[in-house]
Every structure is written in C-alpha cells, then in structure tokens.
Design a protein around this motif. Sequence first.
Motif, PDB file in Angstrom:
ATOM      1  N   SER A 265       0.818  -1.224   0.000  1.00  0.00           N
ATOM      2  CA  SER A 265       0.000   0.000   0.000  1.00  0.00           C
ATOM      3  C   SER A 265       0.846   1.267   0.000  1.00  0.00           C
ATOM      4  O   SER A 265       0.427   2.295  -0.526  1.00  0.00           O
ATOM      5  CB  SER A 265      -0.931   0.039   1.216  1.00  0.00           C
ATOM      6  OG  SER A 265      -1.862  -1.006   1.153  1.00  0.00           O
ATOM      7  N   MET A 291      -4.412  -5.128  -0.589  1.00  0.00           N
ATOM      8  CA  MET A 291      -3.588  -3.956  -0.284  1.00  0.00           C
ATOM      9  C   MET A 291      -2.995  -4.166   1.111  1.00  0.00           C
ATOM     10  O   MET A 291      -3.655  -3.982   2.132  1.00  0.00           O
ATOM     11  CB  MET A 291      -4.428  -2.682  -0.347  1.00  0.00           C
ATOM     12  CG  MET A 291      -5.078  -2.428  -1.702  1.00  0.00           C
ATOM     13  SD  MET A 291      -3.879  -2.175  -3.039  1.00  0.00           S
ATOM     14  CE  MET A 291      -3.245  -0.546  -2.633  1.00  0.00           C
ATOM     15  N   ASN A 292      -1.725  -4.595   1.132  1.00  0.00           N
ATOM     16  CA  ASN A 292      -1.058  -4.954   2.385  1.00  0.00           C
ATOM     17  C   ASN A 292      -0.337  -3.738   2.992  1.00  0.00           C
ATOM     18  O   ASN A 292      -0.211  -2.700   2.336  1.00  0.00           O
ATOM     19  CB  ASN A 292      -0.072  -6.096   2.107  1.00  0.00           C
ATOM     20  CG  ASN A 292       0.452  -6.734   3.375  1.00  0.00           C
ATOM     21  OD1 ASN A 292      -0.197  -6.676   4.425  1.00  0.00           O
ATOM     22  ND2 ASN A 292       1.637  -7.319   3.307  1.00  0.00           N
ATOM     23  N   TRP A 294      -1.335  -1.891   5.388  1.00  0.00           N
ATOM     24  CA  TRP A 294      -2.298  -0.806   5.601  1.00  0.00           C
ATOM     25  C   TRP A 294      -2.029  -0.062   6.913  1.00  0.00           C
ATOM     26  O   TRP A 294      -2.412   1.091   7.078  1.00  0.00           O
ATOM     27  CB  TRP A 294      -3.715  -1.364   5.551  1.00  0.00           C
ATOM     28  CG  TRP A 294      -4.803  -0.338   5.449  1.00  0.00           C
ATOM     29  CD1 TRP A 294      -5.831  -0.129   6.328  1.00  0.00           C
ATOM     30  CD2 TRP A 294      -4.979   0.628   4.406  1.00  0.00           C
ATOM     31  NE1 TRP A 294      -6.631   0.902   5.892  1.00  0.00           N
ATOM     32  CE2 TRP A 294      -6.128   1.384   4.712  1.00  0.00           C
ATOM     33  CE3 TRP A 294      -4.265   0.931   3.242  1.00  0.00           C
ATOM     34  CZ2 TRP A 294      -6.591   2.423   3.911  1.00  0.00           C
ATOM     35  CZ3 TRP A 294      -4.718   1.964   2.432  1.00  0.00           C
ATOM     36  CH2 TRP A 294      -5.869   2.693   2.773  1.00  0.00           C
ATOM     37  N   LYS A 299      -4.108   7.806   7.857  1.00  0.00           N
ATOM     38  CA  LYS A 299      -5.488   7.731   7.360  1.00  0.00           C
ATOM     39  C   LYS A 299      -6.352   8.882   7.867  1.00  0.00           C
ATOM     40  O   LYS A 299      -6.111   9.427   8.936  1.00  0.00           O
ATOM     41  CB  LYS A 299      -6.139   6.406   7.794  1.00  0.00           C
ATOM     42  CG  LYS A 299      -5.399   5.181   7.330  1.00  0.00           C
ATOM     43  CD  LYS A 299      -5.937   3.927   7.982  1.00  0.00           C
ATOM     44  CE  LYS A 299      -4.966   2.782   7.895  1.00  0.00           C
ATOM     45  NZ  LYS A 299      -3.735   2.994   8.643  1.00  0.00           N
ATOM     46  N   ILE A 304      -9.537   5.263   2.273  1.00  0.00           N
ATOM     47  CA  ILE A 304      -9.847   4.069   1.461  1.00  0.00           C
ATOM     48  C   ILE A 304     -10.483   4.478   0.140  1.00  0.00           C
ATOM     49  O   ILE A 304     -10.170   3.914  -0.913  1.00  0.00           O
ATOM     50  CB  ILE A 304     -10.745   3.080   2.237  1.00  0.00           C
ATOM     51  CG1 ILE A 304      -9.895   2.260   3.203  1.00  0.00           C
ATOM     52  CG2 ILE A 304     -11.490   2.134   1.285  1.00  0.00           C
ATOM     53  CD1 ILE A 304     -10.613   1.104   3.878  1.00  0.00           C
ATOM     54  N   PHE A 307      -7.828   5.501  -2.279  1.00  0.00           N
ATOM     55  CA  PHE A 307      -7.091   4.340  -2.792  1.00  0.00           C
ATOM     56  C   PHE A 307      -7.941   3.566  -3.807  1.00  0.00           C
ATOM     57  O   PHE A 307      -7.429   3.102  -4.831  1.00  0.00           O
ATOM     58  CB  PHE A 307      -6.668   3.422  -1.635  1.00  0.00           C
ATOM     59  CG  PHE A 307      -5.338   3.766  -1.047  1.00  0.00           C
ATOM     60  CD1 PHE A 307      -4.206   3.020  -1.347  1.00  0.00           C
ATOM     61  CD2 PHE A 307      -5.197   4.860  -0.196  1.00  0.00           C
ATOM     62  CE1 PHE A 307      -2.968   3.339  -0.806  1.00  0.00           C
ATOM     63  CE2 PHE A 307      -3.962   5.179   0.356  1.00  0.00           C
ATOM     64  CZ  PHE A 307      -2.842   4.422   0.052  1.00  0.00           C
ATOM     65  N   GLU A 308      -9.229   3.424  -3.514  1.00  0.00           N
ATOM     66  CA  GLU A 308     -10.126   2.723  -4.440  1.00  0.00           C
ATOM     67  C   GLU A 308     -10.206   3.446  -5.777  1.00  0.00           C
ATOM     68  O   GLU A 308     -10.178   2.833  -6.843  1.00  0.00           O
ATOM     69  CB  GLU A 308     -11.531   2.603  -3.832  1.00  0.00           C
ATOM     70  CG  GLU A 308     -11.691   1.478  -2.834  1.00  0.00           C
ATOM     71  CD  GLU A 308     -11.621   0.101  -3.487  1.00  0.00           C
ATOM     72  OE1 GLU A 308     -12.561  -0.321  -4.166  1.00  0.00           O
ATOM     73  OE2 GLU A 308     -10.578  -0.570  -3.307  1.00  0.00           O
ATOM     74  N   SER A 323     -11.242  -5.652  -3.728  1.00  0.00           N
ATOM     75  CA  SER A 323     -10.041  -5.306  -2.975  1.00  0.00           C
ATOM     76  C   SER A 323     -10.294  -5.425  -1.477  1.00  0.00           C
ATOM     77  O   SER A 323     -11.420  -5.269  -1.016  1.00  0.00           O
ATOM     78  CB  SER A 323      -9.600  -3.880  -3.313  1.00  0.00           C
ATOM     79  OG  SER A 323     -10.665  -2.976  -3.067  1.00  0.00           O
ATOM     80  N   TYR A 325      -8.182  -4.225   2.294  1.00  0.00           N
ATOM     81  CA  TYR A 325      -7.095  -3.421   2.856  1.00  0.00           C
ATOM     82  C   TYR A 325      -6.705  -4.046   4.190  1.00  0.00           C
ATOM     83  O   TYR A 325      -7.500  -4.056   5.135  1.00  0.00           O
ATOM     84  CB  TYR A 325      -7.551  -1.967   3.026  1.00  0.00           C
ATOM     85  CG  TYR A 325      -7.778  -1.296   1.693  1.00  0.00           C
ATOM     86  CD1 TYR A 325      -6.811  -0.494   1.119  1.00  0.00           C
ATOM     87  CD2 TYR A 325      -8.963  -1.511   0.976  1.00  0.00           C
ATOM     88  CE1 TYR A 325      -7.005   0.101  -0.121  1.00  0.00           C
ATOM     89  CE2 TYR A 325      -9.171  -0.931  -0.263  1.00  0.00           C
ATOM     90  CZ  TYR A 325      -8.184  -0.127  -0.805  1.00  0.00           C
ATOM     91  OH  TYR A 325      -8.371   0.456  -2.031  1.00  0.00           O
ATOM     92  N   SER A 327      -3.378  -5.584   7.057  1.00  0.00           N
ATOM     93  CA  SER A 327      -1.997  -5.595   7.539  1.00  0.00           C
ATOM     94  C   SER A 327      -1.682  -7.015   7.966  1.00  0.00           C
ATOM     95  O   SER A 327      -2.204  -7.510   8.970  1.00  0.00           O
ATOM     96  CB  SER A 327      -1.812  -4.636   8.719  1.00  0.00           C
ATOM     97  OG  SER A 327      -0.555  -4.889   9.323  1.00  0.00           O
TER      98      SER A 327
END
Length: 436
Positions: A265, A291-292, A294, A299, A304, A307-308, A323, A325, A327
């Motif tokens: 990410s 999406m790693n 995160w 934020k 999000i 990003f989308e 998708s 998001y 961790s």
Amino acid sequence: MSNPLIAIVGRPNVGKSTFFNKVVGRKISITEDRPGVTRDRLYADAEWRGRIFSLVDTGGIELKSDDLMWKHIKKQAEVAIDTANVILFFVDGREGLTTSDYDVADMLRRSKKPVILVVNKIDDYSEEKVFEFYSLGLGDPYPVSSEHGKGIGDVLDECVSYFEKNEGEEDNSVKIAVVGKPNAGKSSIVNRLLGFERSIVTDIAGTTRDAIDTRFTYDGRDYTIIDTAGIRKKAKVEDDIEYYSVMRAFDAVRRADVCLLVVDSTEGLTEQDTKIIGYVHEQGKPSVVVMNKWDLIEKDTNTINKFEDKLKEDLKFMDYFKSVYVSAKTGQRAEKIMREVDSVYANARFRVATGTLNDLISDTVRANEPPSYNGRRLRVYYSSQVSVAPPTFVLFVNSCDLMHFSYERFLENALRKAFDFSGTPIRIITREKKND
C-alpha cells in the motif's frame, strides 16, 4: 484443475517455433508482445484427442555461450523445464548431432521430467536418418517434419500418455495463488492465512523450484496455497529478480482457482503488479487485490475511497476487481481475505438459468437497441451460458460483424448489474444463427 504444460526446448534453429505454430493452429511470432507473456517465451493453449494442454515455446539454448542474451534465454528455458509436465527436446535431423545437443540432453536428464526426443526436418523418413540420435540416451527418437506436419500426431499421442500417467488422484482443494512483488508481503500474507486454521494437512513440493504448495483446511473446506516466495534469492541484479518474479507468478496463476495480488500500500500498484494482474484477467481467473501494509498508511475518513479511486484508474481493463485493505503484520482485517476468496470463487462458478438469461438479454436489447450499420442492425435471437470459471455466455445473432465492442461491453455491464460477478472476468461470445 490446470492444463498440463508441454515445454519445447532445444538449441537455436531446430524448428521449435514451426512445431509450436502447427500445434496451436495459428502463426504466432516469438517476438509478439502480449500481456503476461515474455518476449522470448510464449504460452498458448492447444487440444489433442480431447485433451486441452498448454504449450510453451522457448528460445534456443546455448549452454556454453558467455553472451548475455544466451544466458537470458537459458534462464527462460530452465523456468519452462521446471514448470512443465512433459518436455519435447528438439534436434535437427538434417544437421545431425552436435555437442550442444549432448549438453542440453544432460541438462534435461537432471530435470527428472518425462523427455520426448523429437528429430525435426525429416521430410522423408528412413531409419538411418534418426539412428545416431539414440546415442543421446533419451529413448526412441520421434521423426517429424514440422514444416509439412508429418509425425506431429505421434509426438502428441506420447505427450497425452504422460498426462494420463501423472493425473493420479484428483485434488479438489481450492487453489489460491499468492502473487506480487518480492517486497509486497506475500509470505506474511501466506503465514497469516495458514494461522487462521492450524490443521495443515501436508506440504508438497511445488512444480517450480521455489514455489511451495501448502494444503490447509479453513472453515471446513480444503485449500492449497501456491506461494511464490523465495524469488529474491534467484539472482543478484534487479532485472533478474523482476524476471523471475514475473515467471513464477505466471505459473502460479495458470494453476490457480483464485489469485491474490498482494500490493504494498505504501507504493501502490506498480507496472509489474499491473502486468501480473493483466495476465490473471487474460487467463479468466477470479482475483482479489490485497492492499497490504495498511497499518503504515496515515489515514483520515476518506483514505480508502482515495485508494479505491486510484485502483479504478489503474485497473480500468478489469473494473470488476475486488479489494481488501489489510496488515499481515498486525492481522488488521486479515480475516476478510478468505471471505473474499470464497466469494470470488463462487461468483466465477455461478450459472444463470437459460430462461432468466434470455429474458435479461431481450429486455436489455429492447430498452437500448444496438446502432445500425449500413442499414443493418444487430439482432440477438437467444443466449446460453456454456461454461463457468470464467462464466461464458454465447449470444446467437444475425451477424457477428454487427456486434460492436462498445455494445458487447454494455451487455456485460447489464449481466454484472443483474448478477454478482464481482471479482471474476466474464466472457461473451457471438455466433451467427444459421438459417434452416
């Protein structure tokens, strides 16, 4: 279940590409640029006696050359050999045996794979023309003339016999390919997924040297993770890391039921990521963009969405993407990955009843008629879903020429609006209805 793979190898100019084009049934240039295919190594699907398989053509091997180009081609051939079920070793029947042929034969013997020796350019067969090739120690040589199509069927019969020997017990687990750049966190994602459920059944050596297929059970269902970690140690320079990661990823995608594209990410989608996911789309595989890292993103309430929007821009060619998001490090939202895997797997196998499908297409065409060309307008008589994974629809029409790409896209959107095909490509094929 993925198609068996046949690799065609041999030194330069022995007629490998001619054989490849004959079997595939169309002329494909080795240097043709296609999504998901390297410049010197080409995949294509073919069929023989009802068996569908994949064929990979490689550049000619010169094992003892110090030239950088030959080293690159040798690497490509090695990857093809690693991933193949059967290897076709091509030699030149006109030129006869060379030192290079012996070197390649030694390399193939070490692979422990079934090797079929093909003596090409034998236009008029006689035993004397192939006798010397027995000295390679690879069993009976198969004389062929790729140019004239002679002997090709015998070679393919032998290939198919190996497929049947190797099929064994059917594996009904859902195969998940984890692909992405070396530093995107693929291994961490794999470890996190395996940590959900401790009943790991077995570790099986994968079909590539570095990939490991790990079987596990989650929520009562069997899965196999195809992990392409371990690419980093393949080479010292960045170009080689890039090359190997893409090659391993392509093989994993080919064997998978669902693909997880792991993206860092903090970096966003790279050209390599887009290339891999383009291949996923081309192969008709359902997928999830993971999406790693995160936890490393600063934020606000709109992060999000931003990003989308960026993913929608970068993945215009597959606007059906799903998708998550997450961790992998902290476990944040990681449980969503398996939920999405199950979701896109089910969507790729969803079948629309024929009556429902015809009603939808008829209503859609009636509400928005296709444009007319030279006084002619497309008519859709009826439709049918002919297969799943990916869902494939055949529309019987008055003329295929009248189906414009934009109208086909419009019909695809109508299907997606009516049914949940998120995360999976769908195919629309037009056929002309024959008059009685």
